[in-house]
Design a protein around this motif. Sequence first.
Motif, mmCIF file in Angstrom:
data_model
loop_
_atom_site.group_PDB
_atom_site.id
_atom_site.type_symbol
_atom_site.label_atom_id
_atom_site.label_comp_id
_atom_site.label_asym_id
_atom_site.label_seq_id
_atom_site.Cartn_x
_atom_site.Cartn_y
_atom_site.Cartn_z
ATOM 1 N N ALA A 200 29.893 35.840 41.756
ATOM 2 C CA ALA A 200 30.935 35.530 42.496
ATOM 3 C C ALA A 200 31.116 34.977 41.357
ATOM 4 O O ALA A 200 32.891 34.851 41.226
ATOM 5 C CB ALA A 200 30.248 34.965 43.798
ATOM 6 N N LEU A 201 30.375 33.759 40.664
ATOM 7 C CA LEU A 201 31.318 32.799 38.852
ATOM 8 C C LEU A 201 31.984 34.527 38.455
ATOM 9 O O LEU A 201 33.249 33.846 37.656
ATOM 10 C CB LEU A 201 30.732 32.065 38.373
ATOM 11 C CG LEU A 201 29.764 31.207 39.369
ATOM 12 C CD1 LEU A 201 29.279 29.961 38.285
ATOM 13 C CD2 LEU A 201 31.208 30.448 39.669
ATOM 14 N N LYS A 202 31.316 35.208 38.239
ATOM 15 C CA LYS A 202 31.490 36.096 37.167
ATOM 16 C C LYS A 202 32.760 36.979 37.470
ATOM 17 O O LYS A 202 34.218 37.395 36.754
ATOM 18 C CB LYS A 202 30.408 36.926 37.253
ATOM 19 C CG LYS A 202 31.073 38.334 36.030
ATOM 20 C CD LYS A 202 29.903 39.387 35.729
ATOM 21 C CE LYS A 202 30.422 40.106 35.061
ATOM 22 N NZ LYS A 202 28.732 41.367 34.806
ATOM 23 N N LEU A 203 33.319 37.255 38.831
ATOM 24 C CA LEU A 203 34.450 37.928 39.257
ATOM 25 C C LEU A 203 35.617 36.998 39.299
ATOM 26 O O LEU A 203 36.766 37.471 38.810
ATOM 27 C CB LEU A 203 34.252 38.438 41.001
ATOM 28 C CG LEU A 203 33.968 39.552 41.350
ATOM 29 C CD1 LEU A 203 33.838 39.885 42.394
ATOM 30 C CD2 LEU A 203 34.830 40.905 40.434
ATOM 31 N N ALA A 204 35.766 35.506 39.451
ATOM 32 C CA ALA A 204 36.330 34.607 39.441
ATOM 33 C C ALA A 204 36.727 34.498 38.476
ATOM 34 O O ALA A 204 37.901 34.193 38.351
ATOM 35 C CB ALA A 204 35.604 33.141 40.244
ATOM 36 N N ARG A 211 40.004 42.721 39.011
ATOM 37 C CA ARG A 211 41.411 43.675 39.225
ATOM 38 C C ARG A 211 40.999 44.475 39.502
ATOM 39 O O ARG A 211 40.601 45.808 40.413
ATOM 40 C CB ARG A 211 42.433 43.732 38.591
ATOM 41 C CG ARG A 211 43.649 42.857 38.421
ATOM 42 C CD ARG A 211 44.504 42.641 37.667
ATOM 43 N NE ARG A 211 44.436 42.511 36.627
ATOM 44 C CZ ARG A 211 44.243 41.718 35.065
ATOM 45 N NH1 ARG A 211 44.164 40.073 35.990
ATOM 46 N NH2 ARG A 211 43.889 41.990 33.846
ATOM 47 N N ARG A 212 40.227 45.215 38.650
ATOM 48 C CA ARG A 212 39.330 46.668 38.432
ATOM 49 C C ARG A 212 38.487 47.041 40.198
ATOM 50 O O ARG A 212 37.905 48.358 40.364
ATOM 51 C CB ARG A 212 38.524 46.749 37.413
ATOM 52 C CG ARG A 212 37.714 48.507 37.745
ATOM 53 C CD ARG A 212 37.063 48.859 36.248
ATOM 54 N NE ARG A 212 36.066 47.606 35.968
ATOM 55 C CZ ARG A 212 35.316 47.397 36.109
ATOM 56 N NH1 ARG A 212 34.398 48.745 37.201
ATOM 57 N NH2 ARG A 212 34.165 47.043 36.087
ATOM 58 N N VAL A 213 37.387 45.863 40.274
ATOM 59 C CA VAL A 213 36.539 45.522 41.307
ATOM 60 C C VAL A 213 37.432 45.607 42.547
ATOM 61 O O VAL A 213 36.914 47.021 44.015
ATOM 62 C CB VAL A 213 35.665 44.603 41.650
ATOM 63 C CG1 VAL A 213 35.015 44.497 42.454
ATOM 64 C CG2 VAL A 213 34.628 44.853 40.138
ATOM 65 N N ARG A 214 38.724 45.386 43.288
ATOM 66 C CA ARG A 214 39.307 45.171 43.818
ATOM 67 C C ARG A 214 39.720 46.169 43.823
ATOM 68 O O ARG A 214 40.154 47.583 45.474
ATOM 69 C CB ARG A 214 40.381 44.319 43.960
ATOM 70 C CG ARG A 214 40.041 42.799 43.978
ATOM 71 C CD ARG A 214 41.022 41.715 43.697
ATOM 72 N NE ARG A 214 41.345 41.117 44.561
ATOM 73 C CZ ARG A 214 43.128 40.703 45.544
ATOM 74 N NH1 ARG A 214 42.724 40.042 44.271
ATOM 75 N NH2 ARG A 214 43.740 40.991 46.580
ATOM 76 N N SER A 215 40.377 47.290 43.204
ATOM 77 C CA SER A 215 41.220 48.279 42.978
ATOM 78 C C SER A 215 40.519 49.155 43.844
ATOM 79 O O SER A 215 40.612 50.622 44.504
ATOM 80 C CB SER A 215 41.911 48.774 42.012
ATOM 81 O OG SER A 215 42.875 50.180 41.692
ATOM 82 N N LYS A 216 38.673 50.028 43.021
ATOM 83 C CA LYS A 216 37.928 50.449 43.566
ATOM 84 C C LYS A 216 37.567 50.395 44.930
ATOM 85 O O LYS A 216 36.985 51.425 45.679
ATOM 86 C CB LYS A 216 36.550 50.747 42.211
ATOM 87 C CG LYS A 216 36.782 50.916 41.194
ATOM 88 C CD LYS A 216 36.532 52.284 40.613
ATOM 89 C CE LYS A 216 35.610 52.489 40.870
ATOM 90 N NZ LYS A 216 35.460 53.952 41.355
ATOM 91 N N ALA A 217 37.644 49.096 45.245
ATOM 92 C CA ALA A 217 37.612 48.763 46.185
ATOM 93 C C ALA A 217 37.736 49.239 47.138
ATOM 94 O O ALA A 217 37.445 50.331 48.882
ATOM 95 C CB ALA A 217 36.998 47.074 46.890
ATOM 96 N N ARG A 218 39.430 49.766 47.536
ATOM 97 C CA ARG A 218 40.371 50.083 48.264
ATOM 98 C C ARG A 218 40.259 51.858 48.402
ATOM 99 O O ARG A 218 39.745 52.766 49.314
ATOM 100 C CB ARG A 218 41.781 49.851 47.668
ATOM 101 C CG ARG A 218 42.535 50.919 48.883
ATOM 102 C CD ARG A 218 42.899 49.524 49.686
ATOM 103 N NE ARG A 218 43.714 50.925 50.708
ATOM 104 C CZ ARG A 218 44.650 51.127 51.848
ATOM 105 N NH1 ARG A 218 43.324 50.167 53.067
ATOM 106 N NH2 ARG A 218 45.291 51.688 52.523
#
Length: 257
Positions: A200-204, A211-218
């Motif tokens: 969680a700290l790494k993503l934050a 941004r990349r993770v959020r785009s891939k998740a969608r």
Amino acid sequence: ALERLLSAYGRWFHNRTQRTLVPTRRTIATAQGMGIGNTALWSRGVDCERFSPKKRSKSLRQQWGLNEDDRAVLYVGRLAPEKNLPLAVVCFERIRKLYPTARFILVGDGPMKAHLEARHPEFIFCGMQQGDDLAEHYASGDLFLFPSKTDTFGNVVLEAMASGLGVIAFNDAAASEHIRHNDNGMKAPLHNDDNFVQHALKLADQPSLLRRVRSKARLDALDLSWNQQIDVFERLAFNSYTQVSSHADNKQSFPVL
């Protein structure tokens, strides 16, 4: 005292069926470990029209006291002990040390709500949300914490992915099936709470990764529509029906776990 009796009944019942459908590969292993054969994987779907990044609301974020670049850390689900909420609280407090303007948004209700409100008045408790209001709350977040270790699946993980959030979860249930670590989300070993917090700290702390993770998740959620899951169910049902038809005297049911 009743465990052996109930397990024996469950084994007898499910082994009389043509198929027992389960949502994850881990559940297949659990069922087989109980002596239940003829299991098949039938996962869950998500409504990507309803749950979408397009539902992000600037006004809702302002109500939460957030600017566009601030972090909204979201939890959606029952506020109950079995959801492992103390870990989510610890995780958020670590994030807030990095980003003092971050806010913890909790959507849902349950027996722990009063306790959490008393101990953490700075958290934002949104209560139960449904339909488009729920979708708006999802899309207005940034990171999604799913600390539960007890869910059979966890539909909220798919809803968060469809809403374009950075999901942090344990390698279990829906996350084990649909999250690829460091690609479309983050997942920690089931018994490693420290790892969960570090992810969680790494993503934050890494905006480009988030941004990349959020785009891939969608994008990945778009392949998990209910229409596709219905197609899978129909194929499984048809295959089972043809097997039953070849044994006309064997009239069986078709339960779903």
